[in-house]
Design a protein around this motif. Structure first.
Motif, PDB file in Angstrom:
ATOM      1  N   LEU A 141      46.006  44.641  38.846  1.00 33.39           N
ATOM      2  CA  LEU A 141      44.916  44.019  38.025  1.00 33.39           C
ATOM      3  C   LEU A 141      44.763  44.658  36.668  1.00 33.39           C
ATOM      4  O   LEU A 141      44.604  43.983  35.656  1.00 33.39           O
ATOM      5  N   ALA A 142      44.721  46.010  36.593  1.00 34.10           N
ATOM      6  CA  ALA A 142      44.553  46.819  35.514  1.00 34.10           C
ATOM      7  C   ALA A 142      45.688  46.749  34.636  1.00 34.10           C
ATOM      8  O   ALA A 142      45.616  46.400  33.333  1.00 34.10           O
ATOM      9  N   VAL A 143      46.861  46.683  34.936  1.00 30.22           N
ATOM     10  CA  VAL A 143      47.880  46.487  34.206  1.00 30.22           C
ATOM     11  C   VAL A 143      48.140  45.210  33.434  1.00 30.22           C
ATOM     12  O   VAL A 143      48.613  44.816  32.654  1.00 30.22           O
ATOM     13  N   ALA A 144      47.807  44.057  34.359  1.00 29.16           N
ATOM     14  CA  ALA A 144      48.069  42.628  34.018  1.00 29.16           C
ATOM     15  C   ALA A 144      46.961  42.153  33.132  1.00 29.16           C
ATOM     16  O   ALA A 144      47.046  40.952  32.763  1.00 29.16           O
ATOM     17  N   GLY A 145      45.681  42.875  33.230  1.00 29.60           N
ATOM     18  CA  GLY A 145      44.652  42.517  32.341  1.00 29.60           C
ATOM     19  C   GLY A 145      44.956  42.140  30.906  1.00 29.60           C
ATOM     20  O   GLY A 145      44.466  41.112  30.626  1.00 29.60           O
ATOM     21  N   PRO A 146      45.490  42.858  30.281  1.00 33.73           N
ATOM     22  CA  PRO A 146      45.665  42.498  28.674  1.00 33.73           C
ATOM     23  C   PRO A 146      46.714  41.200  28.699  1.00 33.73           C
ATOM     24  O   PRO A 146      46.358  40.605  27.905  1.00 33.73           O
ATOM     25  N   GLY A 147      47.540  41.057  29.584  1.00 37.12           N
ATOM     26  CA  GLY A 147      48.505  39.953  29.561  1.00 37.12           C
ATOM     27  C   GLY A 147      47.714  38.747  29.974  1.00 37.12           C
ATOM     28  O   GLY A 147      47.793  37.721  29.256  1.00 37.12           O
ATOM     29  N   ILE A 148      46.870  38.874  31.012  1.00 42.95           N
ATOM     30  CA  ILE A 148      45.960  37.595  31.216  1.00 42.95           C
ATOM     31  C   ILE A 148      45.256  37.368  30.132  1.00 42.95           C
ATOM     32  O   ILE A 148      44.860  36.167  29.788  1.00 42.95           O
ATOM     33  N   THR A 149      44.420  38.260  29.431  1.00 42.57           N
ATOM     34  CA  THR A 149      43.534  38.018  28.235  1.00 42.57           C
ATOM     35  C   THR A 149      44.342  37.483  27.133  1.00 42.57           C
ATOM     36  O   THR A 149      43.623  36.304  26.520  1.00 42.57           O
ATOM     37  N   ARG A 185      44.710  43.706  24.215  1.00 40.99           N
ATOM     38  CA  ARG A 185      45.111  45.332  24.586  1.00 40.99           C
ATOM     39  C   ARG A 185      43.956  46.206  24.571  1.00 40.99           C
ATOM     40  O   ARG A 185      43.914  47.155  25.305  1.00 40.99           O
ATOM     41  N   ARG A 186      42.747  45.819  24.082  1.00 34.25           N
ATOM     42  CA  ARG A 186      41.577  46.591  23.996  1.00 34.25           C
ATOM     43  C   ARG A 186      40.698  46.378  25.253  1.00 34.25           C
ATOM     44  O   ARG A 186      40.109  47.300  25.921  1.00 34.25           O
ATOM     45  N   ILE A 187      40.289  44.970  25.294  1.00 37.04           N
ATOM     46  CA  ILE A 187      39.540  44.577  26.497  1.00 37.04           C
ATOM     47  C   ILE A 187      40.129  44.348  27.945  1.00 37.04           C
ATOM     48  O   ILE A 187      39.427  44.090  28.823  1.00 37.04           O
ATOM     49  N   GLY A 188      41.515  43.977  27.765  1.00 31.82           N
ATOM     50  CA  GLY A 188      42.295  43.600  28.934  1.00 31.82           C
ATOM     51  C   GLY A 188      42.176  44.252  30.220  1.00 31.82           C
ATOM     52  O   GLY A 188      41.963  43.844  31.270  1.00 31.82           O
ATOM     53  N   ARG A 189      42.402  45.743  29.944  1.00 34.28           N
ATOM     54  CA  ARG A 189      42.352  46.391  31.163  1.00 34.28           C
ATOM     55  C   ARG A 189      40.978  46.592  31.775  1.00 34.28           C
ATOM     56  O   ARG A 189      40.953  46.458  32.842  1.00 34.28           O
ATOM     57  N   PRO A 190      39.742  46.777  30.835  1.00 36.58           N
ATOM     58  CA  PRO A 190      38.559  46.872  31.539  1.00 36.58           C
ATOM     59  C   PRO A 190      38.233  45.497  32.323  1.00 36.58           C
ATOM     60  O   PRO A 190      37.649  45.571  33.463  1.00 36.58           O
ATOM     61  N   LEU A 191      38.802  44.349  31.613  1.00 40.55           N
ATOM     62  CA  LEU A 191      38.504  43.135  32.457  1.00 40.55           C
ATOM     63  C   LEU A 191      39.260  43.090  33.849  1.00 40.55           C
ATOM     64  O   LEU A 191      38.696  42.832  34.704  1.00 40.55           O
ATOM     65  N   GLY A 192      40.434  43.610  33.814  1.00 39.55           N
ATOM     66  CA  GLY A 192      41.131  43.661  35.169  1.00 39.55           C
ATOM     67  C   GLY A 192      40.556  44.671  36.060  1.00 39.55           C
ATOM     68  O   GLY A 192      40.426  44.296  37.199  1.00 39.55           O
ATOM     69  N   VAL A 193      40.160  45.935  35.790  1.00 35.16           N
ATOM     70  CA  VAL A 193      39.290  46.533  36.557  1.00 35.16           C
ATOM     71  C   VAL A 193      38.118  45.859  37.057  1.00 35.16           C
ATOM     72  O   VAL A 193      37.849  46.007  38.273  1.00 35.16           O
ATOM     73  N   ALA A 194      37.379  45.259  36.081  1.00 36.46           N
ATOM     74  CA  ALA A 194      36.085  44.451  36.790  1.00 36.46           C
ATOM     75  C   ALA A 194      36.685  43.420  37.718  1.00 36.46           C
ATOM     76  O   ALA A 194      36.013  43.307  38.844  1.00 36.46           O
ATOM     77  N   VAL A 195      37.515  42.862  37.526  1.00 31.72           N
ATOM     78  CA  VAL A 195      38.120  41.664  38.757  1.00 31.72           C
ATOM     79  C   VAL A 195      38.352  42.566  39.998  1.00 31.72           C
ATOM     80  O   VAL A 195      38.042  42.028  41.014  1.00 31.72           O
ATOM     81  N   ALA A 196      38.947  43.711  39.613  1.00 27.13           N
ATOM     82  CA  ALA A 196      39.270  44.207  41.082  1.00 27.13           C
ATOM     83  C   ALA A 196      38.256  44.959  41.842  1.00 27.13           C
ATOM     84  O   ALA A 196      37.960  44.835  42.863  1.00 27.13           O
ATOM     85  N   GLY A 231      27.689  55.382  46.208  1.00 25.28           N
ATOM     86  CA  GLY A 231      28.991  55.234  46.098  1.00 25.28           C
ATOM     87  C   GLY A 231      29.529  53.714  45.356  1.00 25.28           C
ATOM     88  O   GLY A 231      30.161  53.891  44.304  1.00 25.28           O
ATOM     89  N   VAL A 232      28.911  52.985  45.911  1.00 22.45           N
ATOM     90  CA  VAL A 232      29.318  51.510  45.427  1.00 22.45           C
ATOM     91  C   VAL A 232      28.525  51.240  44.180  1.00 22.45           C
ATOM     92  O   VAL A 232      29.432  50.796  43.183  1.00 22.45           O
ATOM     93  N   GLY A 233      27.428  51.921  43.671  1.00 22.75           N
ATOM     94  CA  GLY A 233      26.687  51.838  42.679  1.00 22.75           C
ATOM     95  C   GLY A 233      27.283  52.559  41.518  1.00 22.75           C
ATOM     96  O   GLY A 233      27.571  51.942  40.405  1.00 22.75           O
ATOM     97  N   LEU A 234      28.099  53.674  41.674  1.00 25.80           N
ATOM     98  CA  LEU A 234      28.741  54.532  40.797  1.00 25.80           C
ATOM     99  C   LEU A 234      30.047  53.687  40.330  1.00 25.80           C
ATOM    100  O   LEU A 234      30.285  53.494  39.102  1.00 25.80           O
ATOM    101  N   VAL A 235      30.637  53.075  41.245  1.00 29.11           N
ATOM    102  CA  VAL A 235      31.932  52.317  41.109  1.00 29.11           C
ATOM    103  C   VAL A 235      31.700  50.822  40.304  1.00 29.11           C
ATOM    104  O   VAL A 235      32.445  50.758  38.996  1.00 29.11           O
ATOM    105  N   VAL A 236      30.750  50.115  40.541  1.00 22.66           N
ATOM    106  CA  VAL A 236      30.132  48.997  39.980  1.00 22.66           C
ATOM    107  C   VAL A 236      29.900  49.404  38.551  1.00 22.66           C
ATOM    108  O   VAL A 236      30.056  48.768  37.294  1.00 22.66           O
ATOM    109  N   GLY A 237      28.974  50.418  38.503  1.00 16.26           N
ATOM    110  CA  GLY A 237      28.282  51.109  37.172  1.00 16.26           C
ATOM    111  C   GLY A 237      29.288  51.431  36.405  1.00 16.26           C
ATOM    112  O   GLY A 237      29.143  51.218  35.034  1.00 16.26           O
TER     113      GLY A 237
END
Length: 381
Positions: A237-245, A273-284, A309-315
């Motif tokens: 998802l992180a790698v595909a994020g820019p392409g999806i965006t 290319r700038r926001i796609g990867r964070p968006l992919g990480v957010a989906v994951a 632990g969950v709060g750290l990852v989500v935050g």
């Protein structure tokens, strides 16, 4: 000395971003020390190792947000194609890594103080006797182990930020900037990683969902195939994020678009290319949370370590996405000003921003649902 001056200097908003890195470092450091405390007070080595291994998830999230903060730190960015302060590219990388290590070291000190307070080693027990027992109260703490665990976050973040620092490579770098109309190259690789993740989880996993919220804190048996599968899914998802965006921007411009759709689609393509990867990480992260809390109805999220632990990852995922949005807005300042000067109404620009956000949400919410369903399908034996 320059790194220390950078830590002390900066506007309040910049300092707030740095303190967020320190807070993430403190949370991860405390989880690592809590795993050590559990190992001291319990004889079972397997559960202690599992707890320590699961700390790699918040550690990775901390490294991720530290890199995002360093890339948007005005004191650590090259200006006009050249590194600031008269440093070479190598010196700039060293400065970035050292400054990030200083932020994380502050968090590690806070984690140590909280750990000692929780154990009652400082003559008080503000967290109660139950927390003190869970942190290994009454057992001698090996100093070498504590220092090693506390050094993990500063070392990992400093290496990552130094390696990925946005330093200038020369006067010809502007010509190497990829065209916004060209698709990012990572979409096929991201889809391949996603498919591999689903296949690994289906082949090597056991049970149904296999992932529960309590497993995030190292409790409960989680098959290795489930862990490996989710790791591949997140990477895909992180790698595909820019392409999806980028595809979202392309779809907005399909048919016979008006001015708003053209502006929104072009903007998404430029920002892919700038926001796609964070968006992919957010989906994951969203898919993992849906699988964890939806797949184990018997679990009650009352464990403070699990919540931490969950709060750290989500935050960390949310902060990185917010920073990417801020960086994207700053990068488009000149374009927005030029459109305004050319007579484009301000309402049109605001509507284009809203259309961009809506298009991303319409694409990523169903994607999150689909990933959750596919990753939690019952596994046959």
């Amino acid at each position: 000395m320059l790194s220390l001056r950078l830590v002390r200097g900066g506007r309040p908003l910049v300092q707030a971003r740095r303190l967020l890195v320190s807070a993430a470092s403190a949370g991860t450091g405390f989880l690592l020390l809590a795993a050590l405390g559990h190992a001291l007070s319990h004889d079972g080595a397997a559960s202690s190792v599992r707890r320590l291994a699961w700390c790699l998830v918040p550690l990775g999230a901390t490294v991720y947000v530290a890199v995002a903060v360093s890339r948007t730190d005005p004191a650590l960015r090259p200006e006009r194609g050249r590194p600031p302060y008269g440093l070479s590219s190598r010196g700039m990388r060293l400065l970035t890594g050292t400054a990030t290590a200083a932020f994380c070291a502050l968090g590690s000190v806070a984690a140590l103080l909280l750990f000692l307070l929780g154990r009652g080693s400082l003559s008080v027990r503000p967290l109660g006797d139950g927390a003190a027992k869970a942190l290994g109260a009454g057992f001698d703490v090996p100093v070498a182990a504590v220092l090693t665990l506390l050094a993990l976050v500063p070392v990992a973040t400093s290496v990552a930020t130094a390696a990925l620092a946005p330093v200038a490579a020369g006067q010809g770098t502007a010509n190497a900037t990829p065209d916004a109309t060209s698709a990012p190259p990572g979409l096929p690789w991201g889809v391949a990683l996603l498919a591999a993740g689903f296949a690994v989880r289906a082949t090597l996993g056991e049970g149904t969902a296999g992932l529960s919220a309590k497993a995030l804190a190292g409790r409960g048996g989680v098959p290795g195939g489930v862990v490996a599968g989710w790791a591949l899914i997140a990477a895909g998802l992180a790698v595909a994020g820019p392409g999806i965006t980028w595809l979202c921007g392309r779809l907005l411009q399909s048919g016979h678009p008006g001015a708003v759709r053209l502006l929104a689609g072009r903007g998404l393509q430029e920002e892919a290319r700038r926001i796609g990867r964070p968006l992919g990480v957010a989906v994951a992260v969203g898919a993992a949370l849906a699988a964890a809390y939806g797949g184990d109805a018997t679990y009650k999220a009352t464990d403070p370590l699990t919540a931490l632990g969950v709060g750290l990852v989500v935050g960390c995922a949310a902060i990185a996405l917010l920073l990417a949005a801020v960086e994207s807005r700053q990068a488009r300042t000149d374009i927005t000003a030029a459109l305004a000067q050319s007579g484009t109404p301000a309402a049109t620009l605001r509507t284009a921003v809203a259309v961009r956000a809506g298009a991303v949400l319409l694409a990523l919410i169903p994607l999150t649902w689909a990933v959750t369903v596919l990753a939690t399908l019952p596994v046959g034996h």
